[in-house]
Design an enzyme around this catalytic site. Structure first.
Site, mmCIF file in Angstrom:
data_model
loop_
_atom_site.group_PDB
_atom_site.id
_atom_site.type_symbol
_atom_site.label_atom_id
_atom_site.label_comp_id
_atom_site.label_asym_id
_atom_site.label_seq_id
_atom_site.Cartn_x
_atom_site.Cartn_y
_atom_site.Cartn_z
ATOM 1 N N CYS A 183 44.368 37.050 32.561
ATOM 2 C CA CYS A 183 43.147 39.033 32.075
ATOM 3 C C CYS A 183 43.864 38.976 33.145
ATOM 4 O O CYS A 183 43.132 39.688 33.787
ATOM 5 C CB CYS A 183 42.101 38.245 32.883
ATOM 6 S SG CYS A 183 41.003 39.591 32.014
ATOM 7 N N CYS B 219 40.833 41.678 34.245
ATOM 8 C CA CYS B 219 40.087 41.136 35.970
ATOM 9 C C CYS B 219 40.100 39.657 35.916
ATOM 10 O O CYS B 219 41.038 39.236 36.316
ATOM 11 C CB CYS B 219 38.596 41.641 35.495
ATOM 12 S SG CYS B 219 38.179 41.334 33.270
ATOM 13 N N SER B 220 39.290 38.975 35.368
ATOM 14 C CA SER B 220 39.216 37.850 35.518
ATOM 15 C C SER B 220 38.528 37.509 33.784
ATOM 16 O O SER B 220 38.285 35.639 34.467
ATOM 17 C CB SER B 220 39.006 37.311 36.462
ATOM 18 O OG SER B 220 37.575 37.104 36.838
ATOM 19 N N CYS B 221 38.658 36.925 33.201
ATOM 20 C CA CYS B 221 38.347 36.490 31.442
ATOM 21 C C CYS B 221 38.910 35.216 31.758
ATOM 22 O O CYS B 221 40.056 35.140 31.757
ATOM 23 C CB CYS B 221 38.451 37.560 30.340
ATOM 24 S SG CYS B 221 37.337 39.455 30.727
#
Lengths: 196, 93
Positions: free
Chosen positions: A104, A107-109
């Site tokens: 991602c 962000c950090s999906c």
């Protein structure tokens, strides 16, 4: 107050806001941790491993999983509906000539229901910026040296869908049970930074 | 609005909005191919501004690395909203 603070500026800011919310009675002490625990409840890479093992032993399930993962997950007792709304899941299958890897970049999906909380390296700027640009080198640094002829496909999970990699079944595992096969699958394999 | 279909060649917008956007900078102004329609959702860029907006198609769009970075032999698939695509300059495949 919740546990597990870092020492960064953003941690200090979050801690301050949390304290203010608690002092004004808008938030119970420890409520954020409880909510996070609820969200992550049951999320573990063992779930993803179960999905993979079933796909390895059942071609019909594999086909259904790749065509519509959300519809196939209940067959192994799982779903992507644990959050505020059901999240769309797309499973991408490694093959003899192609390898998939997830990131991602914004962000950090991450598919928490199937993989649990994401590893810290997945959230690092280095991984997020480099794997889209030069995945072969990044994978080599993870110890995964892909043949020159293997095409690499990077999936940027920066929007509504979540992804999971279906690794290739290792050779010599014909005699293993589904549970034993699940035991071979690692979190990195489900992200694509390891072969299995 | 006519949704794109798998196989359509699409070009992403080049605009650099002041606020949040889910169109990653590395994929701006690039031409790729629609792989799959991935449902329909309100544009996250607008929702981040608190706007109540209708859903629109979301696509998996695959880019060749060389079209994003000038070199590389891999592919990068990004999930993009219909409004992230430049409808004026790129026709259907």
């Amino acid at each position: 107050m919740s546990d597990d603070h870092g020492s960064s500026l953003i941690s200090a800011r979050v801690r301050h806001v949390e304290a203010l919310l608690e002092s004004r009675g808008l938030l119970d002490a420890g409520e954020i941790d409880t909510r996070i625990d609820e969200f992550a409840a049951g999320g573990t890479p063992a779930n993803g491993a179960r999905v993979v093992a079933r796909a390895w032993v059942d071609d019909g399930f594999r086909d259904r999983l790749l065509a519509d993962a959300n519809a196939a997950l209940p067959e192994v007792g799982l779903s992507m509906a644990g959050g505020l709304q059901e999240q769309r899941l797309k499973v991408v299958a490694n093959g003899p000539d192609e390898h998939h890897v997830l990131v991602c970049t914004l962000c950090s999906c991450y598919p928490i229901a199937l993989l649990g909380p994401s590893p810290s390296w997945y959230k690092s700027e280095a991984y997020r910026s480099r794997v889209v640009r030069d995945p072969r080198s990044v994978l080599a640094e993870f110890g995964l040296d892909l043949p020159a002829g293997t095409r690499i496909e990077v999936w940027d999970a920066s929007a509504e869908s979540r992804y999971m990699v279906l690794p290739r079944r290792p050779e010599g595992t014909e005699g293993l049970t589904e549970d034993q096969l699940a035991g071979l699958v690692t979190r990195k394999g489900l992200i694509g930074t390891a072969a299995v | 609005m006519t949704a794109y279909a798998p196989g359509d060649r699409v070009r992403t917008r080049t605009a650099d909005p002041a606020g949040h956007t889910r169109l990653p900078r590395y994929a701006r102004g690039a031409t790729g191919t629609v792989v799959q329609v991935a449902g329909s959702h309100p544009l996250a860029d607008d929702r981040a501004r608190g706007l109540d907006v209708p859903a629109q198609p979301v696509y998996h769009v695959r880019f060749a690395a060389r079209d994003l970075f000038g070199d590389g032999d891999h592919g990068v698939t990004v999930e993009l909203w219909h409004d992230h695509l430049d409808h004026d300059t790129e026709g259907r495949a």
